[in-house]
Design a protein around this motif. Structure first.
Motif, short mmCIF file in Angstrom:
data_model
loop_
_atom_site.label_atom_id
_atom_site.label_comp_id
_atom_site.label_asym_id
_atom_site.label_seq_id
_atom_site.Cartn_x
_atom_site.Cartn_y
_atom_site.Cartn_z
N LEU A 98 55.46 19.99 36.17
CA LEU A 98 56.30 18.99 35.52
C LEU A 98 56.85 17.99 36.53
O LEU A 98 56.84 16.78 36.29
CB LEU A 98 57.45 19.67 34.77
N PHE A 99 57.31 18.46 37.67
CA PHE A 99 57.82 17.56 38.71
C PHE A 99 56.72 16.66 39.25
O PHE A 99 56.95 15.49 39.54
CB PHE A 99 58.47 18.34 39.85
N ALA A 100 55.52 17.18 39.39
CA ALA A 100 54.40 16.36 39.85
C ALA A 100 54.08 15.27 38.84
O ALA A 100 53.80 14.13 39.22
CB ALA A 100 53.16 17.23 40.09
N THR A 101 54.17 15.62 37.57
CA THR A 101 53.93 14.62 36.52
C THR A 101 55.01 13.55 36.53
O THR A 101 54.72 12.35 36.42
CB THR A 101 53.90 15.30 35.15
N LEU A 102 56.26 13.96 36.68
CA LEU A 102 57.36 13.00 36.69
C LEU A 102 57.38 12.14 37.95
O LEU A 102 57.95 11.05 37.94
CB LEU A 102 58.69 13.74 36.53
N LEU A 116 48.10 14.96 33.44
CA LEU A 116 49.01 15.86 34.14
C LEU A 116 50.12 16.35 33.22
O LEU A 116 50.51 17.52 33.25
CB LEU A 116 49.62 15.17 35.36
N GLY A 117 50.66 15.45 32.41
CA GLY A 117 51.71 15.83 31.48
C GLY A 117 51.23 16.83 30.44
O GLY A 117 51.92 17.81 30.15
N LEU A 118 50.07 16.60 29.89
CA LEU A 118 49.53 17.54 28.91
C LEU A 118 49.19 18.88 29.54
O LEU A 118 49.43 19.94 28.95
CB LEU A 118 48.28 16.94 28.24
N TYR A 119 48.68 18.86 30.77
CA TYR A 119 48.36 20.09 31.45
C TYR A 119 49.64 20.91 31.72
O TYR A 119 49.66 22.11 31.49
CB TYR A 119 47.62 19.80 32.76
N SER A 120 50.67 20.24 32.18
CA SER A 120 51.91 20.98 32.45
C SER A 120 52.52 21.50 31.15
O SER A 120 53.07 22.61 31.12
CB SER A 120 52.90 20.11 33.21
N PHE A 121 52.42 20.75 30.05
CA PHE A 121 52.94 21.21 28.77
C PHE A 121 52.20 22.45 28.29
O PHE A 121 52.82 23.45 27.92
CB PHE A 121 52.82 20.10 27.72
N PHE A 122 50.88 22.42 28.32
CA PHE A 122 50.11 23.55 27.83
C PHE A 122 50.21 24.75 28.77
O PHE A 122 50.14 25.89 28.33
CB PHE A 122 48.65 23.17 27.58
N ILE A 149 55.67 42.43 35.28
CA ILE A 149 55.80 41.51 34.15
C ILE A 149 56.88 40.46 34.48
O ILE A 149 56.69 39.27 34.21
CB ILE A 149 56.15 42.28 32.86
N GLU A 150 57.97 40.89 35.06
CA GLU A 150 59.03 39.96 35.44
C GLU A 150 58.53 39.00 36.52
O GLU A 150 58.83 37.79 36.49
CB GLU A 150 60.25 40.74 35.93
N ALA A 151 57.75 39.49 37.46
CA ALA A 151 57.21 38.63 38.52
C ALA A 151 56.23 37.61 37.94
O ALA A 151 56.24 36.44 38.34
CB ALA A 151 56.53 39.49 39.58
N LEU A 152 55.40 38.03 37.01
CA LEU A 152 54.45 37.10 36.36
C LEU A 152 55.20 36.02 35.58
O LEU A 152 54.85 34.84 35.65
CB LEU A 152 53.50 37.85 35.43
N THR A 153 56.22 36.41 34.85
CA THR A 153 57.01 35.46 34.07
C THR A 153 57.71 34.46 34.98
O THR A 153 57.70 33.25 34.73
CB THR A 153 58.04 36.20 33.21
N ARG A 154 58.32 34.94 36.05
CA ARG A 154 59.02 34.07 36.98
C ARG A 154 58.06 33.11 37.68
O ARG A 154 58.31 31.90 37.77
CB ARG A 154 59.77 34.91 38.02
N ASP A 155 56.94 33.62 38.13
CA ASP A 155 55.98 32.79 38.86
C ASP A 155 55.33 31.73 37.97
O ASP A 155 55.13 30.60 38.40
CB ASP A 155 54.91 33.64 39.53
N THR A 156 55.00 32.09 36.73
CA THR A 156 54.42 31.09 35.85
C THR A 156 55.44 30.02 35.49
O THR A 156 55.09 28.84 35.35
CB THR A 156 53.86 31.73 34.56
N GLY A 157 56.71 30.39 35.36
CA GLY A 157 57.76 29.40 35.12
C GLY A 157 57.94 28.46 36.30
O GLY A 157 58.13 27.25 36.13
N GLU A 158 57.87 29.01 37.52
CA GLU A 158 57.98 28.16 38.71
C GLU A 158 56.81 27.19 38.80
O GLU A 158 56.99 26.03 39.15
CB GLU A 158 58.06 29.03 39.96
N TRP A 159 55.61 27.66 38.49
CA TRP A 159 54.45 26.76 38.52
C TRP A 159 54.53 25.70 37.45
O TRP A 159 54.13 24.56 37.66
CB TRP A 159 53.15 27.56 38.39
N ALA A 160 55.08 26.06 36.28
CA ALA A 160 55.25 25.06 35.21
C ALA A 160 56.22 23.97 35.67
O ALA A 160 56.00 22.78 35.42
CB ALA A 160 55.75 25.73 33.94
N LEU A 161 57.30 24.35 36.35
CA LEU A 161 58.23 23.35 36.88
C LEU A 161 57.58 22.48 37.95
O LEU A 161 57.82 21.27 38.00
CB LEU A 161 59.47 24.04 37.46
N ARG A 162 56.76 23.07 38.79
CA ARG A 162 56.06 22.28 39.81
C ARG A 162 55.14 21.25 39.18
O ARG A 162 55.09 20.09 39.61
CB ARG A 162 55.26 23.19 40.73
#
Length: 67
Positions: free
Chosen positions: A35-39, A59-65, A20-33
Motif C-alpha cells: 500500500l505504501f509503495a502504491t501511495l 499496484l493498487g489492485l495488487y495490494s488490495f487483493f 498462525i500468528e506469525a503468518l497473519t502478522r507478516d502478511t499484514g506487514e507486506w500488505a502495508l508495504r
C-alpha cells in the motif's frame, strides 16, 4: 515473493511457537508495504519518475487483493 518466504518459513519450522500468528502478522506487514509503495507513486511522479504512472492502478489492485 512474500508468499514464498512465508511458505519456506512454515515448511522449515522457522515461524516460532505460534505460526498462525506469525503468518497473519507478516502478511499484514507486506500488505502495508504494498500500500505504501502504491501511495508513493504520485509523489515520485512529481519528481520526474513518470514511468511509474501506468502501473499505479495495477499496484493498487495488487495490494488490495493481497490484503
Amino acid at each position: 515473493m512474500p508468499a514464498f518466504i512465508l511458505i519456506y518459513g512454515l515448511l522449515n519450522n522457522q515461524l516460532g511457537a505460534n505460526p498462525i500468528e506469525a503468518l497473519t502478522r507478516d502478511t499484514g506487514e507486506w500488505a502495508l508495504r504494498f500500500l505504501f509503495a502504491t501511495l508513493a507513486v504520485s509523489p515520485l511522479r512529481l519528481l520526474g519518475w513518470h514511468f511509474l504512472a501506468p502501473i499505479r492502478r495495477m499496484l493498487g489492485l495488487y495490494s488490495f487483493f493481497y490484503a
